[in-house]
Design an enzyme around this catalytic site. Structure first.
Site, PDB file in Angstrom:
ATOM      1  N   ASP A  89       0.823  -1.200   0.000  1.00  0.00           N
ATOM      2  CA  ASP A  89       0.000   0.000   0.000  1.00  0.00           C
ATOM      3  C   ASP A  89       0.867   1.265   0.000  1.00  0.00           C
ATOM      4  OD1 ASP A  89      -2.312   1.508   0.082  1.00  0.00           O
ATOM      5  OD2 ASP A  89      -3.169   0.451   1.791  1.00  0.00           O
TER       6      ASP A  89
ATOM      7  N   ASP B 268     -10.673   2.450  -3.346  1.00  0.00           N
ATOM      8  CA  ASP B 268     -11.157   2.050  -2.020  1.00  0.00           C
ATOM      9  C   ASP B 268     -12.680   2.023  -2.006  1.00  0.00           C
ATOM     10  OD1 ASP B 268      -8.823   1.634  -0.699  1.00  0.00           O
ATOM     11  OD2 ASP B 268      -8.694   3.640   0.172  1.00  0.00           O
TER      12      ASP B 268
HETATM   13  C1  GLA Z   1      -5.680   2.169   2.286  1.00  0.00           C
HETATM   14  C2  GLA Z   1      -6.059   1.034   1.358  1.00  0.00           C
HETATM   15  C3  GLA Z   1      -7.119   0.176   2.009  1.00  0.00           C
HETATM   16  C4  GLA Z   1      -6.610  -0.344   3.329  1.00  0.00           C
HETATM   17  C5  GLA Z   1      -6.162   0.812   4.205  1.00  0.00           C
HETATM   18  C6  GLA Z   1      -5.465   0.325   5.443  1.00  0.00           C
HETATM   19  O1  GLA Z   1      -6.729   3.054   2.431  1.00  0.00           O
HETATM   20  O2  GLA Z   1      -6.482   1.524   0.133  1.00  0.00           O
HETATM   21  O3  GLA Z   1      -7.480  -0.901   1.173  1.00  0.00           O
HETATM   22  O4  GLA Z   1      -5.561  -1.237   3.107  1.00  0.00           O
HETATM   23  O5  GLA Z   1      -5.253   1.676   3.531  1.00  0.00           O
HETATM   24  O6  GLA Z   1      -5.026   1.354   6.257  1.00  0.00           O
END
Ligand code: GLA
Length: 698
Positions: free
Chosen positions: A452, A520
Site C-alpha cells: 500500500d 477504495d
Molecule cells: C488504504 C487502502 C485500504 C486499506 C487501508 C489500510 O486506504 O487503500 O485498502 O488497506 O489503507 O489502512
C-alpha cells in the site's frame, strides 16, 4: 510484424497498421504516418525546410519524431538538457540504426546524437506478433567526459494525421472516484494531464487517447499509455496549422537528472497504438498486457478469489478474530486470506506504527503462525498488508531515524494521514524496507503481499543525493526494484499494488505487481463508472474488485447486484462474514462457485462494452474465450421512462457456431450470426438490477 528500412525511411508494420518515419535532409527524424497500411515504396522523406514566415519557423511546424529544445522551436518538446559547457540546447540528428530480434519481438533502435557533446539519444520501437501495440522508449547515453543535466526526458512524441480537432479522453478522478472519464476537444493550445504527487495518482491518468468520430466499434483511436507509477506528464498540443501532437513521459516538474560520463538513462515505456473504435483499443491492450506487460510468473494464471479483512475489522485485528473470519471465508470458497492493516507495531489506528514491521504481541501473542496455520489448514493461502514506503512519527523507526524521511531542516513536515514518506533513494532505507519484508517472508508462509502507499510526497529534500531533483525518478525506481527483488527471492510470491485504492493504477505498477486495487470505493454503483474507465486501457484481470457490506449512500442493493458488478474483474470478498446470515453466506457460496467457472473467460477473454453507460444507464460487458462467453448487464438509476427491455447485439462469437444461452433459469439456442446481427432483448428494467448471461458453443 516487420520493420522496413530503405534509404533512411523506416516503416513499422504491425498486424493492421503502419508507423512510418524518415531521416530528412537535415538529418532529423520526421514522422510520416501512423494508421492504416499503405504500399511500402510510397513512403518517402517529405520534409523540406519551409519557413512560413519569421514567426513560424520551419522546425516549429514539422512533425518531428522526438523534438529536443533547440533553435527556433517553441512548442512542447520531448527533451531538454544542459551540457557541460552551459549550452542549454540539444540538436539531434541521425547517426545509425539497428534492427534486432528477441524471443518474441523485433526492435528498431535509431541512434541520434548531438555531435559536439557526444550525447546519444536512441529512439526504440518494439513490435510484437498479432498486435498493433508498439512499445516505445528512449535511451540517453552520455558518451562525453563531462556530466549533462537532463531536465526533460519524454518517453515519446507522437504526431497525429488529421488536421481536424481530436477528442481527448482522460479522467477527472479523486480518491474513491478513480477513472471517472472526461472528454475534451483539443482545438488549440496545450492540454496538460500530469501528476506532481510522487505517484501516478487518482486524478488523471498517464495516457493519451485521441479519437475522431469514434464509438466502441468505429472511428480512429490513437492511444499511448505510460508504464510509470511516479510523476508523469502528458501534453497534447494542436498548432495553428491543425497538427496535433502528444508528448508523454516522466514529469519535468521539479525534476532533473545528472547523467554522468558513460551513464545511460532509459525512459519508461509507452505502449501505443492505433485502433478502430474504443472497443478495438481496449481489446488490444487487454490482451497485450497479459501477454507482454504483466510479470510473467502469474500472467497466464487466473487470480485467486481473495478475502481481505480491511472493511470487516479495520485496525482491530487479532489472531482469534481473523481465524473466525478465515473459517467462513474458506467455507464460502475463498482461496486466499489477506490480513490488512493493524497487525504490526503499536498500530491501533492510523496515528502510530507505520515503519515498525514486527508482529504486535498483544494482538498475536504467539506471532502469526497460529493464524497462518489455520488459514492453510482451511486450504487457503495467506497474504499480509504492508505500507513499506511510509512511517508514522509515532513509531520506533521514526524515533531512531528521523533523517530517513524526505525533509528540509527549515521546513515543518506536512503530515497526511499522520504519516511521512521514507526517503527510498537512500541505500540504507531501501535495504531496511527490503529487509523487513524479507524477514517476514522468510519466517512465515506468506504467499501474497498487499503493498500500500497512502499519501502524496511533500518537503522533498533528499540531502543524500548530489542532485535531489532525481528523487522523483529514483523513489519509484526503488519501489520497482524492491518488488522485483522480493519476487526473485520468493518466486511464488504475488504482490498486489494499492495506493489508497487506485493511486498507482498504471501500467508501470502492473509490470511489477501482479494486480491492483482500482479504488477504495466498493459501492457497486460507483464501481460501474470506475470499472468502465479502468477497462479502457488496462487489463481486466488486474482489477481487484471487492464485494463488501458497503451501503454508503443507503442505496438498496442486494448481493446479486454487488456480485454481478464485482465478477467483472478479479473477484474479492471484503465484508464482515461473521455478521452475515446463513442465507447471505449461501449467496456468497453460489456466486464464488459461479465465478470460478467463468473466471478464465473474464480474466483472459476478449472484452467488449455492449452499451454506452453514460447514455443508456446500463453497464453491459461481454467476455469471450474459445467456446464460452459471459455477459453482465447492470443498471444504475433507471427511470419509468426507460424501456423495460434492453437489446443486446452480441460480439466476438463464431458466426457459424450454435450457442446455448443460459440466464434467468432459461436455456435458449441461437446461431452466432443471429446473436451478433439480430441480437436479443433482455428484461432489465428498474434501478440497480443485474443479470448474467452465459453462452456456450455447442
Ligand atoms: C488504504 C487502502 C485500504 C486499506 C487501508 C489500510 O486506504 O487503500 O485498502 O488497506 O489503507 O489502512
Amino acid at each position: 510484424m516487420k520493420i522496413y528500412e530503405n534509404n533512411g525511411v523506416f516503416v513499422l508494420e504491425t498486424q493492421n497498421t503502419h508507423y512510418a518515419m524518415a531521416v530528412d535532409c537535415e538529418g532529423v527524424i520526421n514522422h510520416l504516418h501512423w494508421g492504416k497500411p499503405c504500399k511500402i515504396d510510397d513512403y518517402k522523406s517529405v520534409y523540406k525546410p519551409w519557413e512560413r514566415n519569421s514567426n513560424h519557423s520551419a522546425r516549429d511546424c514539422c512533425k518531428t519524431e522526438y523534438l529536443p529544445y533547440c533553435g527556433s522551436v517553441y512548442r512542447p518538446v520531448a527533451f531538454v538538457a544542459k551540457h557541460g559547457d552551459g549550452c542549454r540546447e540539444t540538436v539531434l540528428t541521425y547517426d545509425s540504426h539497428k534492427i534486432s530480434e528477441g524471443e518474441d519481438y523485433i526492435l528498431l533502435e535509431i541512434e541520434l546524437s548531438d555531435k559536439p557533446y557526444s550525447l546519444a539519444v536512441t529512439l526504440c520501437y518494439k513490435l510484437r506478433e498479432n498486435t498493433d501495440v508498439i512499445e516505445r522508449y528512449t535511451k540517453i547515453k552520455n558518451k562525453s567526459d563531462s556530466a549533462v543535466l537532463l531536465s526533460k526526458i519524454a518517453s515519446g512524441e507522437f504526431n497525429l494525421p488529421s488536421k481536424r480537432p481530436y477528442l481527448s479522453t482522460n479522467t477527472n478522478g479523486s480518491w474513491g472516484g478513480e477513472f471517472r472519464i472526461e472528454k475534451t476537444e483539443v482545438k488549440n493550445g496545450t492540454l496538460l494531464y500530469d501528476s506532481r504527487k510522487g505517484g501516478s495518482d487518482h486524478t488523471l491518468n498517464p495516457w493519451f487517447i485521441l479519437s475522431q468520430n469514434a464509438d466502441e466499434k468505429q472511428g480512429d483511436v490513437y492511444f499511448g499509455a505510460l508504464a510509470w507509477s511516479g510523476n508523469f506528464k502528458v501534453e497534447i498540443n494542436r498548432d495553428f496549422a491543425g497538427v496535433t501532437r502528444a508528448v508523454i513521459g516522466i514529469n519535468d516538474f521539479d525534476f532533473s537528472y545528472n547523467l554522468r560520463p558513460g551513464e545511460e538513462f532509459i525512459t519508461p515505456s509507452v505502449y501505443c497504438g492505433y485502433a478502430v473504435g474504443y472497443g478495438g483499443m481496449s481489446n488490444q491492450m487487454n490482451a497485450y498486457a497479459v501477454e507482454n506487460i504483466l510479470p510473467k510468473r502469474f500472467a497466464k494464471e487466473p487470480l485467486p478469489v481473495l478475502y481481505n479483512s480491511w472493511e470487516a475489522t479495520f485496525f482491530d485485528v487479532s489472531s482469534e478474530s481473523q481465524q473466525k473470519i478465515a473459517e467462513i471465508a474458506a467455507d464460502i470458497g475463498c482461496e486466499l486470506f489477506v490480513m490488512d492493516d493493524g497487525w504490526f507495531g503499536q498500530r491501533k489506528d492510523d496515528w502510530a506504527g507505520l515503519g515498525d514491521w514486527y508482529v504486535n504481541k498483544d494482538k498475536f501473542p504467539e506471532g502469526l503462525k497460529p493464524l497462518i496455520d489455520k488459514v492453510k489448514s482451511l486450504g487457503m493461502r495467506f497474504g499480509l498488508w504492508f505500507e513499506p514506503e511510509m512511517v508514522n512519527p509515532d513509531s520506533d523507526l521514526y524515533r531512531a531515524h528521523p533523517e530517513w524521511t524526505y525533509h528540509y531542516k527549515t521546513r515543518k513536515a506536512s503530515l497526511l494521514r499522520q504519516q511521512l514518506v521514507l526517503n527510498l533513494t537512500r541505500d540504507d532505507v531501501k535495504e531496511f524496507v527490503f529487509g523487513v519484508m524479507d524477514k517476514m517472508l522468510a519466517e512465515y508462509d506468506i504467499s501474497y503481499i498487499k503493498w500500500d502507499m497512502n499519501r502524496a510526497y511533500s518537503e522533498t529534500g533528499a540531502e543524500n543525493l548530489e542532485n535531489p531533483q532525481e528523487l522523483w525518478y529514483r523513489h519509484t525506481a526503488a519501489v520497482y526494484e524492491i518488488a522485483d527483488r522480493l519476487k526473485a527471492k520468493y518466486p511464488d510470491l504475488q504482490i498486489e499494488c494499492c495506493a489508497s485504492g487506485g493511486g498507482r493504477a498504471d501500467l508501470g505498477a502492473m509490470s511489477h505487481f501482479s494486480m491492483l486495487l482500482t479504488s477504495d470505493n466498493t459501492d457497486p454503483v460507483d464501481r460501474l463508472e470506475i470499472q468502465h474507465g479502468f477497462s479502457l486501457l488496462y487489463p481486466i484481470k488486474c482489477m481487484r474488485a471487492w464485494v463488501t457490506d458497503t451501503n454508503r449512500y443507503s442505496r438498496k442493493n442486494d448481493f446479486d447486484f454487488r456480485f454481478n458488478v464485482t465478477m467483472q474483474g478479479s473477484l474479492s470478498i471484503g465484508g464482515n462474514l461473521t455478521k452475515y446470515s446463513e442465507e447471505e453466506l449461501e449467496i456468497h457460496r453460489k456466486y464464488i462457485t459461479l465465478y470460478k467457472e467463468i473466471r478464465n473467460t473474464v480474466q483472459f477473454g476478449a472484452f467488449y462494452r455492449l452499451a454506452n453507460y453514460a447514455e443508456d444507464r446500463i453497464y453491459a460487458t461481454q467476455y469471450v474465450l474459445g467456446s464460452e462467453s459471459v455477459i453482465f448487464l447492470c443498471t444504475s438509476v433507471n427511470s419509468f421512462f426507460n424501456d423495460k427491455f434492453y437489446h443486446i447485439f452480441f460480439e466476438g462469437l463464431d458466426s457459424e457456431g450454435t450457442y446455448k444461452l443460459t440466464y434467468d433459469d432459461k436455456e435458449e439456442i441461437y446461431g452466432g450470426a443471429y446473436l451478433m446481427n439480430v441480437g436479443l432483448d433482455f428484461e432489465i428494467g428498474g434501478t440497480l438490477r443485474s443479470k448474467i448471461i452465459r453462452l456456450k458453443r455447442i
